[in-house]
Write an enzyme that holds these catalytic residues in place. Sequence first.
Site: not given
Ligand code: AMP
Length: 345
Positions: A124, A207, A210
């Site tokens: 990041k 990955k 967003k």
């Molecule tokens: P965040 O949007 O970064 O706060 O992520 C929230 C949750 O979504 C966390 O548990 C991440 O590990 C999961 N997550 C985010 N992107 C992915 C992805 N591409 N595949 C699987 N899990 C994800």
Amino acid sequence: MSEAVQTSSQFTPRVFSGIQPSGGLTLGNYLGAMKRFVDMQNVGNFETIYCMVDLHAITVWQDPEKLRHATRELCAGFIAAGIDPEQSILFNQSRVPEHAQLAWIFNCVARMGWMQRMTQFKDKAGKNAQNASLGLFAYPALMAADILVYHATHVPVGDDQKQHLELTRDIAIKFNHDYDTEFFPVTEPVIEGAATRVMSLRDGSKKMSKSDPSDASRINMTDDADTIAKKIRKAKTDPEALPSEAKGLEGRPEAANLVNIYAALADMSVDAVLRDVGGKQFSEFKPMLSELAVEKLAPISTEMARLTQDAGEIDRILDRGAERAREVAAPVLKKTYEIVGMVGA
Ligand code: AMP
Ligand code: TRP
């Protein structure tokens, strides 16, 4: 000692997880996290606590109006996906000051060397790490506080959070060791299922995120049926037909990703999916995947949009959630202050 707090190694089975309100939800968030939060709410004897981690979101700049909107929209997303705000505790992080208070203590437990190994910080912060916020660097200590202020025993997350959960365990172990106590549980990560790492539709080595500049790389929970179908039609694949067993997906990241997504959406194993679709070309499989994705996601996105309209109702749910969360967190923080030696705790 406060009676609400347990100090033995027998902790109440309790689930905590969080998602950042930093823009829209993706299919990765849904399959890797939210859908599994719902499963854990409904199965077993867990108490479940789910959080919109707004304090984490501001480790990188957020427009205040957009942050407020994203927090309410995320709350609507949780409910639309199946989180029942009566059964689970659902709230936004900043409303429960004990998270930030415990994070300070953990800043004093975690070591610089541990933090410097965090790959998410490196990713990041990018090339200009000197210009990253101190909050972004300290982020994993706040995450440990989120979890441990509830004495949570299980944390469902996607694969990208594994290292942060190992750090959470290290912080609990070091705290317990340094203060000669067994106060904090050593939390179990729950990283399970076919979709622990949903990949970009444009590049099977990245990955789904967003923050990816290409909207075609992801499915957003707010995408309509046509957009979902179009993104899946255009998803990168290879020229081979689908294999009949999981082994045949080795070295084929884009094919594996689409099959994993199908399996997670259908609640099937990858092997079971491949028994059905083995031998098919992507021209035949992609429409099946689109149809399934729309069938599963459309009701959620419709409900999410409806609930987002009613900010008053969302705010009432968050008020109540914060109140319930504080009832659990406050005695844990108080006891932590006592252990550490704060007068008057
Ligand atoms: P965040 O949007 O970064 O706060 O992520 C929230 C949750 O979504 C966390 O548990 C991440 O590990 C999961 N997550 C985010 N992107 C992915 C992805 N591409 N595949 C699987 N899990 C994800
Ligand atoms: N760091 C997580 C992410 O970026 C979000 C998060 C914050 C979290 N606190 C948490 C996840 C506690 C699980 C438990 O996805």
